[in-house]
Design a protein around this motif. Structure first.
Motif, mmCIF file in Angstrom:
data_model
loop_
_atom_site.group_PDB
_atom_site.id
_atom_site.type_symbol
_atom_site.label_atom_id
_atom_site.label_comp_id
_atom_site.label_asym_id
_atom_site.label_seq_id
_atom_site.Cartn_x
_atom_site.Cartn_y
_atom_site.Cartn_z
ATOM 1 N N LEU A 47 0.823 -1.207 0.000
ATOM 2 C CA LEU A 47 0.000 0.000 0.000
ATOM 3 C C LEU A 47 0.859 1.260 0.000
ATOM 4 C CD1 LEU A 47 -2.733 -1.020 2.612
ATOM 5 C CD2 LEU A 47 -3.045 -0.754 0.146
ATOM 6 N N ARG A 48 2.022 1.189 0.621
ATOM 7 C CA ARG A 48 2.885 2.361 0.696
ATOM 8 C C ARG A 48 3.581 2.670 -0.629
ATOM 9 N NH1 ARG A 48 3.956 4.286 5.789
ATOM 10 N NH2 ARG A 48 3.376 2.968 7.545
ATOM 11 N N GLN A 49 3.853 1.651 -1.448
ATOM 12 C CA GLN A 49 4.639 1.858 -2.667
ATOM 13 C C GLN A 49 4.059 2.926 -3.596
ATOM 14 O OE1 GLN A 49 7.610 0.743 -1.960
ATOM 15 N NE2 GLN A 49 7.931 -0.564 -3.722
ATOM 16 N N PRO A 50 2.792 2.790 -4.027
ATOM 17 C CA PRO A 50 2.264 3.809 -4.947
ATOM 18 C C PRO A 50 2.174 5.191 -4.319
ATOM 19 C CG PRO A 50 0.512 2.306 -4.230
ATOM 20 C CD PRO A 50 1.802 1.716 -3.780
ATOM 21 N N LEU A 51 1.887 5.257 -3.024
ATOM 22 C CA LEU A 51 1.809 6.546 -2.341
ATOM 23 C C LEU A 51 3.187 7.202 -2.300
ATOM 24 C CD1 LEU A 51 -0.117 8.419 -0.875
ATOM 25 C CD2 LEU A 51 0.334 7.174 1.237
ATOM 26 N N HIS A 52 4.200 6.399 -2.059
ATOM 27 C CA HIS A 52 5.586 6.882 -2.053
ATOM 28 C C HIS A 52 5.947 7.453 -3.431
ATOM 29 C CE1 HIS A 52 9.756 7.220 -1.116
ATOM 30 N NE2 HIS A 52 10.141 6.149 -1.761
ATOM 31 N N ALA A 53 5.604 6.737 -4.490
ATOM 32 C CA ALA A 53 5.914 7.184 -5.858
ATOM 33 C C ALA A 53 5.170 8.473 -6.190
ATOM 34 C CB ALA A 53 5.548 6.087 -6.862
ATOM 35 N N ALA A 60 8.802 16.443 -7.903
ATOM 36 C CA ALA A 60 9.613 16.678 -9.103
ATOM 37 C C ALA A 60 8.880 17.601 -10.069
ATOM 38 C CB ALA A 60 9.940 15.348 -9.777
ATOM 39 N N LEU A 61 7.571 17.394 -10.230
ATOM 40 C CA LEU A 61 6.772 18.230 -11.125
ATOM 41 C C LEU A 61 6.683 19.659 -10.597
ATOM 42 C CD1 LEU A 61 5.007 18.295 -13.654
ATOM 43 C CD2 LEU A 61 3.062 17.613 -12.235
ATOM 44 N N SER A 62 6.617 19.803 -9.273
ATOM 45 C CA SER A 62 6.518 21.133 -8.666
ATOM 46 C C SER A 62 7.738 21.981 -9.008
ATOM 47 C CB SER A 62 6.381 21.001 -7.147
ATOM 48 O OG SER A 62 6.351 22.260 -6.539
ATOM 49 N N GLY A 290 10.425 8.147 -10.262
ATOM 50 C CA GLY A 290 10.114 9.318 -9.458
ATOM 51 C C GLY A 290 11.322 9.841 -8.713
ATOM 52 N N MET A 291 12.132 8.948 -8.133
ATOM 53 C CA MET A 291 13.315 9.363 -7.387
ATOM 54 C C MET A 291 14.341 10.016 -8.317
ATOM 55 S SD MET A 291 14.522 9.361 -4.246
ATOM 56 C CE MET A 291 13.816 7.981 -3.320
ATOM 57 N N SER A 292 14.501 9.453 -9.510
ATOM 58 C CA SER A 292 15.445 10.014 -10.477
ATOM 59 C C SER A 292 15.031 11.426 -10.885
ATOM 60 C CB SER A 292 15.525 9.110 -11.708
ATOM 61 O OG SER A 292 16.422 9.637 -12.658
ATOM 62 N N ALA A 293 13.725 11.602 -11.146
ATOM 63 C CA ALA A 293 13.222 12.925 -11.534
ATOM 64 C C ALA A 293 13.384 13.926 -10.389
ATOM 65 C CB ALA A 293 11.754 12.828 -11.941
ATOM 66 N N LEU A 294 13.114 13.477 -9.157
ATOM 67 C CA LEU A 294 13.202 14.367 -8.004
ATOM 68 C C LEU A 294 14.640 14.788 -7.737
ATOM 69 C CD1 LEU A 294 11.744 15.732 -5.630
ATOM 70 C CD2 LEU A 294 12.075 13.628 -4.319
ATOM 71 N N LEU A 295 15.557 13.826 -7.702
ATOM 72 C CA LEU A 295 16.958 14.149 -7.453
ATOM 73 C C LEU A 295 17.527 15.029 -8.560
ATOM 74 C CD1 LEU A 295 18.244 10.672 -6.179
ATOM 75 C CD2 LEU A 295 17.789 12.716 -4.808
ATOM 76 N N SER A 297 15.827 17.214 -10.256
ATOM 77 C CA SER A 297 15.313 18.578 -10.057
ATOM 78 C C SER A 297 16.085 19.305 -8.962
ATOM 79 C CB SER A 297 13.816 18.531 -9.707
ATOM 80 O OG SER A 297 13.607 18.044 -8.395
ATOM 81 N N TRP A 298 16.753 18.559 -8.079
ATOM 82 C CA TRP A 298 17.563 19.163 -7.021
ATOM 83 C C TRP A 298 19.022 19.344 -7.456
ATOM 84 C CZ3 TRP A 298 15.506 15.436 -2.657
ATOM 85 C CH2 TRP A 298 14.197 15.818 -2.335
ATOM 86 N N GLY A 299 19.335 18.958 -8.696
ATOM 87 C CA GLY A 299 20.676 19.157 -9.228
ATOM 88 C C GLY A 299 21.618 17.987 -9.055
#
Length: 400
Positions: A47-53, A60-62, A290-295, A297-299
């Protein structure tokens, strides 16, 4: 005499039959309770996996949203994800408490530090709601579990904020019979005398007839009551309809520990992740995307791996080790994150800082992470919390 003997035998058999029925009913209730706890434990990770993603993608979109309309939509998505995380955590909290998995760790707790943390979180919310929020500092120490006590106060303050439309919320303390009494006052709608016991029951919400899930599931006060009972901290309330409510919790006094003065030094901020290399180990495609996109976006540069072999392939041939490793605890085919982290560390011959992400923070798992020097994050991980921990781990590495 014969008649009395016969009557006694009939009564004895009847009582025996009732005892059997009661025993069977108790066994069925225990079995149902165990089944509920087992369901939540088994389903927790999935249950946590999709919420985490979702949280990772939204953050990342923000960072890429430039148009106001798009930014507003992203903000709404992030708010919904945070609300869903809160609802999910409430359900899991109830399950953990009922199954006996929550074990208090009693220590001396600084009221000043506790209030500073709560004030930082709730002052912006009160301002946004147009409410006053007062939380006078108190230089005192109490004996309690710091995490569970904070959770109790957070639930009480959140509840007060939620049901106060005008006026404000006051969190105060007073000495009473050798204990420190915490009081959470609000100027909300008040609670009728007939409802003052019922509000501690599960799923009871007096002012949410429309079942707006942004107002929670009605588990906040139920969790407060369970945690207070677990800590032996009596909880009480007083209320007047149309005037407001005060919740009180009495906590034993504690002692301030002896503080050793240590030299400090100012270090450069690690907020900028530009030029940092972070190895991400996770076998869920949505999570790594998601993690790749987020990191990114942080450079930071993200190296992605789903298995131990892929992780080694990513780092083999590199002159320098990654600055940080973020690994899911449970991987496919029986592999676990700590073992992969150990292999990468052994390859470079250095203690690379690492963060473990898990869907189930059992005491054994927490102890294992602590022994290995890892920090453990429970899914779903909110991006702001992840970034704060990344910065902390990078600062730790500089000090080392």
């Amino acid at each position: 005499a014969l008649r009395n003997r016969y009557a006694n035998e009939v009564l004895s058999k009847r009582l025996e039959a009732q005892n059997v029925e009661l025993s069977q009913a108790r066994d069925r209730a225990d079995q149902a309770s165990r089944a509920k706890s087992q369901f939540f434990a088994a389903a927790s990770h999935d249950l946590r996996q999709p919420l985490h993603a979702m949280g990772l993608f939204a953050a990342a979109l923000s960072a890429k949203a430039r148009e106001p309309d798009v930014a507003n939509l992203v903000t709404s998505i992030s708010s919904s994800v945070e609300a869903l995380e809160g609802l999910f955590n409430e359900l899991l909290d109830i399950s953990k408490i009922d199954s006996g998995k929550v074990k208090p760790e009693i220590a001396d707790v600084s009221v000043t530090v506790l209030f500073d943390r709560l004030r930082m979180d709730f002052e912006p919310e009160a301002f946004d709601r147009g409410l006053s929020f007062r939380m006078p500092s108190r230089s005192a120490w109490v004996r309690s579990d710091p995490v569970l006590l904070e959770r109790i106060l957070r639930n009480l303050i959140s509840n007060a904020m939620r049901y106060t439309r005008t006026g404000g919320v006051l969190v105060s303390t007073r000495l009473r019979k050798g204990k420190l009494r915490f009081e959470v006052w609000d100027t909300g709608m008040g609670i009728a005398p007939d409802d003052q016991v019922r509000i501690f029951e599960e799923f009871v919400q007096l002012a949410n007839a429309e079942r707006d899930r942004r107002k929670g599931l009605g588990l906040g006060l139920s969790i407060v009551q369970r945690l207070a009972a677990l800590l032996s901290h009596p909880v009480s309330l007083s209320s007047r309809l149309g005037r407001g409510t005060v919740f009180r919790i009495d906590v034993p006094m504690g002692r301030a520990p002896v503080v050793r003065v240590a030299a400090t030094r100012v270090e450069r901020s690690q907020a900028d992740l530009g030029g940092r290399c972070i190895l991400v180990i996770d076998d869920e495609a949505s999570i790594v995307d998601g993690m790749s996109a987020l990191l990114g976006s942080w450079g930071a540069e993200a190296l992605i791996a789903g298995t131990a072999a892929e992780a080694m392939a990513q780092v083999t041939g590199r002159d320098a080790p990654p600055d940080l490793i973020i690994a899911d605890y449970q991987l496919r085919d029986g592999e676990i994150g700590p073992e992969v982290v150990t292999a990468v560390r052994r390859h470079f011959g250095t203690e690379i800082p690492a963060i473990l992400v898990t869907g189930s923070a059992t005491p054994e798992r927490l102890e294992e992470a602590r022994d290995l020097g890892h920090h453990l994050l429970l899914k779903p991980v909110m991006p702001a919390k992840l970034r704060t921990l990344i910065q902390f781990k990078l600062k730790e590495a500089v000090k080392a």
